[in-house]
Write an enzyme that holds these catalytic residues in place. Structure first.
Site, PDB file in Angstrom:
ATOM      1  N   SER A 121       0.842  -1.198   0.000  1.00  0.00           N
ATOM      2  CA  SER A 121       0.000   0.000   0.000  1.00  0.00           C
ATOM      3  C   SER A 121       0.874   1.244   0.000  1.00  0.00           C
ATOM      4  CB  SER A 121      -0.896   0.011   1.242  1.00  0.00           C
ATOM      5  OG  SER A 121      -1.520   1.263   1.420  1.00  0.00           O
ATOM      6  N   TYR A 140      -1.325  -0.565  10.231  1.00  0.00           N
ATOM      7  CA  TYR A 140      -1.529  -0.858   8.812  1.00  0.00           C
ATOM      8  C   TYR A 140      -0.255  -0.558   8.023  1.00  0.00           C
ATOM      9  CZ  TYR A 140      -3.728  -0.722   4.172  1.00  0.00           C
ATOM     10  OH  TYR A 140      -4.057  -0.942   2.859  1.00  0.00           O
ATOM     11  N   LYS A 151       2.118  -3.227   5.891  1.00  0.00           N
ATOM     12  CA  LYS A 151       2.340  -3.062   4.455  1.00  0.00           C
ATOM     13  C   LYS A 151       3.801  -2.740   4.150  1.00  0.00           C
ATOM     14  CE  LYS A 151      -1.911  -3.793   3.108  1.00  0.00           C
ATOM     15  NZ  LYS A 151      -2.269  -4.960   2.268  1.00  0.00           N
ATOM     16  N   PHE A 164      -7.727   3.922  -3.945  1.00  0.00           N
ATOM     17  CA  PHE A 164      -8.492   3.064  -4.838  1.00  0.00           C
ATOM     18  C   PHE A 164      -9.953   3.025  -4.430  1.00  0.00           C
ATOM     19  CE2 PHE A 164      -4.882   1.863  -7.041  1.00  0.00           C
ATOM     20  CZ  PHE A 164      -5.127   0.846  -7.962  1.00  0.00           C
TER      21      PHE A 164
END
Length: 278
Positions: free
Chosen positions: A170, A183, A187, A216
């Site tokens: 990401s 997170y 990633k 996205f």
């Protein structure tokens, strides 16, 4: 590497980026093993007009909790038996299963980041991807290397390649926003292990590549207020839109087919960098 009549394992293949990737590879003639908590939707189909029976023969679903080692072991064993029966050898592992649980390292009450949230994000995004990949690799390394045939004389297959591993990282690995400590860490770890894993697997003819998507279209962005979406859209460079799952799927397909991309993380962001905060 050729895609047709090769089997690809896709975690998180029932929705989002994983579903779009499954669709794209199916259209190229692949066999798809979907590992997910939920089955893929019925509308997953072959655009070329192939019969439903043909589609069903090229998709296998395994109900899988990616945080459960026993679930992954069972799914991998089932996939191995399936590709032995189908005659479509294993071609790669595409790790799309992922979660994000926003939480600041200190909240407004000065309470520290909950440990259970950290552990869950790591279990899905990092350990789940690592476990699925490592358990598939002995089988991928045992596949006959792809070589050009007399019929096709396809020079793109002259490298003796066996397969590909793809990780879904990401933009948060580089530009994590407030509340993304766990997170971003998960990633970022995928980015960090891509090159050494590629070097580990070089002797086996297996490539490893990560993709780092930015903003996205997703269930999360669908829930954003119009004001927030518009604020984000102003940050976009070109195209002036959020990425689409098909953009990710197209990138995966290129990675599989282009033998010279290896040990690298591809930033899929339309030239955009994530802002400090939404």
């Amino acid at each position: 590497m050729r895609i047709s009549r090769r089997t690809f394992v896709i975690s998180g293949g029932s929705s989002g980026l994983g579903l779009a990737t499954a669709q794209n590879l199916l259209e190229a003639g692949a066999y798809i093993s979907v590992l997910d908590l939920n089955p893929p939707p019925e509308q997953l189909h072959i655009q070329s007009g192939s019969s439903c029976q043909e589609y069903n023969a090229r998709v296998k679903y395994f109900e899988t909790d990616i945080t459960s080692l026993s679930d992954i072991e069972r799914a991998v064993a089932g996939t191995v038996q399936w590709f032995k029966d189908s005659g479509a050898p294993l071609g790669g592992v595409i790790n799309c299963a992922g979660v994000g649980l926003p939480s600041k390292i200190l909240d407004y009450k000065k309470e520290p980041h909950p440990l259970d949230r950290w552990e869950f994000v790591m279990a899905v995004n990092l350990t789940g991807s690592f476990n699925l990949t490592r358990l598939c690799l002995p089988h991928l390394a045992s596949v006959e290397p792809e070589l050009p045939t007399e019929e096709t004389r396809d020079t793109s297959s002259a490298d003796g390649e066996r397969g590909v591993v793809v990780f879904a990282s990401s933009a948060a690995a580089y530009e994590g926003q407030p509340g993304q400590t766990s997170y971003s860490a998960s990633k970022g770890a995928l980015v960090s292990m891509t090159l050494p894993m590629a070097r580990d697997l070089a002797d086996y003819g297996i490539r490893v590549v990560a993709i780092a998507p930015s903003m996205f279209e997703s269930p999360m962005t669908d829930k954003m207020k119009p004001k927030v979406r518009e604020s984000l859209r102003k940050e976009l460079v070109f195209p002036k839109r959020f990425g689409r799952p098909q953009d990710f799927a197209q990138t995966v397909r290129w990675i599989i087919e282009c033998a010279y991309i290896n040990g690298e993380t591809i930033r899929l962001n339309g030239g955009t960098r994530m802002p400090y905060k939404l």
